[in-house]
Write an enzyme that holds these catalytic residues in place. Structure first.
Site, PDB file in Angstrom:
ATOM      1  N   SER A  15     -59.560  -5.188-111.215  1.00 43.41           N
ATOM      2  CA  SER A  15     -60.739  -5.358-112.804  1.00 43.41           C
ATOM      3  C   SER A  15     -60.135  -6.074-113.626  1.00 43.41           C
ATOM      4  O   SER A  15     -60.370  -6.950-114.503  1.00 43.41           O
ATOM      5  CB  SER A  15     -61.332  -3.992-112.828  1.00 43.41           C
ATOM      6  OG  SER A  15     -60.048  -2.863-113.263  1.00 43.41           O
ATOM      7  N   ASN A  16     -58.676  -5.890-113.803  1.00 45.50           N
ATOM      8  CA  ASN A  16     -58.505  -6.111-115.031  1.00 45.50           C
ATOM      9  C   ASN A  16     -57.634  -7.578-114.482  1.00 45.50           C
ATOM     10  O   ASN A  16     -57.491  -9.004-115.332  1.00 45.50           O
ATOM     11  CB  ASN A  16     -56.721  -5.949-115.180  1.00 45.50           C
ATOM     12  CG  ASN A  16     -56.514  -4.502-116.311  1.00 45.50           C
ATOM     13  OD1 ASN A  16     -57.429  -4.420-117.524  1.00 45.50           O
ATOM     14  ND2 ASN A  16     -56.219  -3.535-115.873  1.00 45.50           N
ATOM     15  N   MET A  92     -48.849  -2.136-106.950  1.00 44.67           N
ATOM     16  CA  MET A  92     -48.794  -0.858-106.349  1.00 44.67           C
ATOM     17  C   MET A  92     -47.321  -0.818-105.433  1.00 44.67           C
ATOM     18  O   MET A  92     -46.685  -0.605-104.797  1.00 44.67           O
ATOM     19  CB  MET A  92     -50.017  -0.433-105.957  1.00 44.67           C
ATOM     20  CG  MET A  92     -51.308   0.090-106.563  1.00 44.67           C
ATOM     21  SD  MET A  92     -50.733   0.407-108.237  1.00 44.67           S
ATOM     22  CE  MET A  92     -49.750   2.499-107.809  1.00 44.67           C
ATOM     23  N   ARG A  93     -45.998  -2.051-106.332  1.00 44.12           N
ATOM     24  CA  ARG A  93     -45.097  -1.648-105.918  1.00 44.12           C
ATOM     25  C   ARG A  93     -44.098  -1.985-106.498  1.00 44.12           C
ATOM     26  O   ARG A  93     -44.603  -2.792-108.105  1.00 44.12           O
ATOM     27  CB  ARG A  93     -45.000  -3.482-104.967  1.00 44.12           C
ATOM     28  CG  ARG A  93     -45.708  -3.385-103.921  1.00 44.12           C
ATOM     29  CD  ARG A  93     -45.607  -2.294-102.365  1.00 44.12           C
ATOM     30  NE  ARG A  93     -44.416  -2.716-102.581  1.00 44.12           N
ATOM     31  CZ  ARG A  93     -43.969  -1.517-101.199  1.00 44.12           C
ATOM     32  NH1 ARG A  93     -45.153  -1.159-100.456  1.00 44.12           N
ATOM     33  NH2 ARG A  93     -42.882  -0.923-100.860  1.00 44.12           N
ATOM     34  N   LEU A  95     -41.192  -3.672-108.590  1.00 45.99           N
ATOM     35  CA  LEU A  95     -40.191  -4.719-108.031  1.00 45.99           C
ATOM     36  C   LEU A  95     -38.935  -4.583-108.471  1.00 45.99           C
ATOM     37  O   LEU A  95     -38.101  -4.255-109.224  1.00 45.99           O
ATOM     38  CB  LEU A  95     -40.513  -5.387-108.889  1.00 45.99           C
ATOM     39  CG  LEU A  95     -42.447  -5.441-109.335  1.00 45.99           C
ATOM     40  CD1 LEU A  95     -43.224  -6.880-110.141  1.00 45.99           C
ATOM     41  CD2 LEU A  95     -42.715  -6.653-107.559  1.00 45.99           C
ATOM     42  N   HIS A 111     -50.500  -0.679-118.492  1.00 44.78           N
ATOM     43  CA  HIS A 111     -50.325   0.755-118.223  1.00 44.78           C
ATOM     44  C   HIS A 111     -51.012   1.277-118.585  1.00 44.78           C
ATOM     45  O   HIS A 111     -51.109   1.491-120.277  1.00 44.78           O
ATOM     46  CB  HIS A 111     -48.819   1.101-118.252  1.00 44.78           C
ATOM     47  CG  HIS A 111     -48.106   2.241-117.407  1.00 44.78           C
ATOM     48  ND1 HIS A 111     -48.273   2.720-116.083  1.00 44.78           N
ATOM     49  CD2 HIS A 111     -47.996   3.547-118.428  1.00 44.78           C
ATOM     50  CE1 HIS A 111     -47.251   3.772-116.284  1.00 44.78           C
ATOM     51  NE2 HIS A 111     -47.679   4.112-117.506  1.00 44.78           N
ATOM     52  N   ASP A 147     -42.113   0.839-116.010  1.00 50.15           N
ATOM     53  CA  ASP A 147     -42.301   1.143-117.562  1.00 50.15           C
ATOM     54  C   ASP A 147     -42.308   1.331-118.491  1.00 50.15           C
ATOM     55  O   ASP A 147     -42.295   1.506-119.826  1.00 50.15           O
ATOM     56  CB  ASP A 147     -44.260   2.419-117.277  1.00 50.15           C
ATOM     57  CG  ASP A 147     -44.417   2.523-115.752  1.00 50.15           C
ATOM     58  OD1 ASP A 147     -44.945   0.972-115.802  1.00 50.15           O
ATOM     59  OD2 ASP A 147     -44.698   3.335-115.264  1.00 50.15           O
ATOM     60  N   GLU A 176     -58.178  -0.884-121.632  1.00 41.04           N
ATOM     61  CA  GLU A 176     -57.746  -2.020-121.060  1.00 41.04           C
ATOM     62  C   GLU A 176     -57.770  -3.998-121.160  1.00 41.04           C
ATOM     63  O   GLU A 176     -57.362  -4.453-121.488  1.00 41.04           O
ATOM     64  CB  GLU A 176     -57.204  -1.464-119.496  1.00 41.04           C
ATOM     65  CG  GLU A 176     -56.321  -0.505-119.563  1.00 41.04           C
ATOM     66  CD  GLU A 176     -56.131  -0.290-117.949  1.00 41.04           C
ATOM     67  OE1 GLU A 176     -56.173  -0.607-116.774  1.00 41.04           O
ATOM     68  OE2 GLU A 176     -55.719   1.338-117.153  1.00 41.04           O
TER      69      GLU A 176
END
Length: 199
Positions: A15-16, A92-93, A95, A111, A147, A176
């Site tokens: 969505s972002n 969703m990994r 890095l 985030h 993060d 967001e």
């Protein structure tokens, strides 16, 4: 105006990603979305990107012998698109350090918390479990720590009586979608850099 070339990394619906694509349609926006890369071939966001005429690619990390090989292939794809900036949008990994350092100062993430509070997953459930009164979202530079990178923009969202993770998430997602295009605009225009944020 020379527009910066941007790739978006996704794992799901993105969505972002969609918001960034829409923002980049404005003629005065300093970035163009040139590619969308997913670690899941079934990610719905890939089809959305294709509908906008944007190049797409998918790579399953499980098909590679190591994370380094997976990320080296990601880099090859990004370089083939001549990417200047990388935006993470629900990728969703975690890095690896080499990949992150390769894009240092040119890779940003959104985030769903007021970093440095609530790094990692399930932020909405965690803030409710803690009885938190304020939640929010943060766009930040990506660094090797999870993060942990410098914040670019943050928005506070009050936690309301009766909130569930779903209702809180929905209100935060609105914010967001507002701040991620603005953060990318700042970075792509040169009005912002990691050095300026750090100093």
């Amino acid at each position: 105006m020379t527009r910066k070339k941007v790739a978006i990394l996704i794992s799901g619906r993105g969505s972002n990603m969609s918001v960034l694509i829409e923002a980049a349609k404005a003629p005065d926006y300093p970035a163009e979305i040139v590619g969308v890369l997913s670690n899941r071939a079934a990610a719905p966001g890939l089809e959305i990107a294709q509908q906008h005429g944007i190049a797409t690619a998918s790579l399953a990390q499980s098909k590679f012998l190591s994370r380094d090989m997976f990320e080296d292939t990601m880099t090859q794809i990004l370089e083939s698109w001549e990417v200047d900036i990388v935006c993470l949008a629900g990728f969703m990994r975690i890095l690896g350090e080499d990949f992150v350092n390769r894009w240092q100062g040119r890779m940003i993430n959104i985030h769903p918390s007021l970093l440095p509070d609530y790094r990692g997953l399930d932020t909405h459930a965690r803030v409710l479990a803690d009885g938190g009164k304020v939640h929010g979202c943060t766009v930040h530079f990506v660094t090797p720590g999870l993060d942990e990178g410098p914040a670019i923009l943050q928005v506070q969202v009050p936690v309301l009586p009766g909130d569930t993770p779903e209702t809180l998430s929905a209100r935060i997602l609105i914010e967001e979608h507002r701040i991620y295009p603005e953060a990318l605009r700042l970075l792509a225009s040169g009005d912002l850099s990691a050095d300026k944020v750090l100093n």
